[in-house]
Design a protein around this motif. Sequence first.
Motif, short mmCIF file in Angstrom:
data_model
loop_
_atom_site.label_atom_id
_atom_site.label_comp_id
_atom_site.label_asym_id
_atom_site.label_seq_id
_atom_site.Cartn_x
_atom_site.Cartn_y
_atom_site.Cartn_z
N ASP A 28 8.53 2.00 8.39
CA ASP A 28 8.43 2.97 8.44
C ASP A 28 7.75 3.85 9.32
O ASP A 28 7.71 4.18 10.32
N LEU A 29 6.45 3.11 8.95
CA LEU A 29 5.12 3.68 9.08
C LEU A 29 5.01 2.94 10.50
O LEU A 29 4.32 3.78 11.60
N TYR A 30 5.93 1.87 11.31
CA TYR A 30 5.26 1.13 12.47
C TYR A 30 6.70 1.75 12.83
O TYR A 30 6.45 2.68 14.68
N GLN A 31 7.71 2.25 12.79
CA GLN A 31 8.15 2.78 13.36
C GLN A 31 7.87 4.31 14.30
O GLN A 31 8.52 5.64 15.13
N PHE A 36 -0.25 -0.62 13.87
CA PHE A 36 0.45 -1.56 15.66
C PHE A 36 0.59 -3.39 14.78
O PHE A 36 1.15 -3.16 15.67
N MET A 37 0.48 -3.60 14.26
CA MET A 37 0.88 -5.10 13.40
C MET A 37 0.67 -5.87 11.93
O MET A 37 0.01 -4.78 11.68
N ALA A 38 1.09 -6.19 11.05
CA ALA A 38 1.62 -6.69 9.67
C ALA A 38 2.11 -7.93 10.16
O ALA A 38 3.04 -8.19 10.14
N GLY A 39 1.38 -8.67 8.33
CA GLY A 39 1.91 -9.34 8.09
C GLY A 39 1.28 -10.37 7.51
O GLY A 39 0.05 -10.36 6.72
N PRO A 40 1.91 -11.05 6.36
CA PRO A 40 0.84 -12.27 5.19
C PRO A 40 -0.24 -13.59 6.05
O PRO A 40 0.42 -13.12 7.17
#
Length: 89
Positions: A28-31, A36-40
């Motif tokens: 939701d925040l990305y949209q 900017f980017m996220a991941g495990p």
Amino acid sequence: MLYVAFLPIVDQEKNTQIRPAHLEYINDLYQKGKVFMAGPFTDKQGGLVIYKADSMEEARHLAEADPVVVEGARTLELREWNPLELPLK
């Protein structure tokens, strides 16, 4: 500015339960243009989120509202990040 949130897992069981809400929150925040980017991490011990925010206060508000932080499944370390413009001249 960009802000990096390190999110190490401290409660694996709770993290597994809350992860769908975490992913929905990040998406939701990305949209909205706030992530900017996220991941495990590949070691499955947590992950990171790079927020786009106007201030550290805004970034902290966004990061602290993440369900995995709210529920205590992960801890939070938030740092302002100034990426290099590559290639260097």
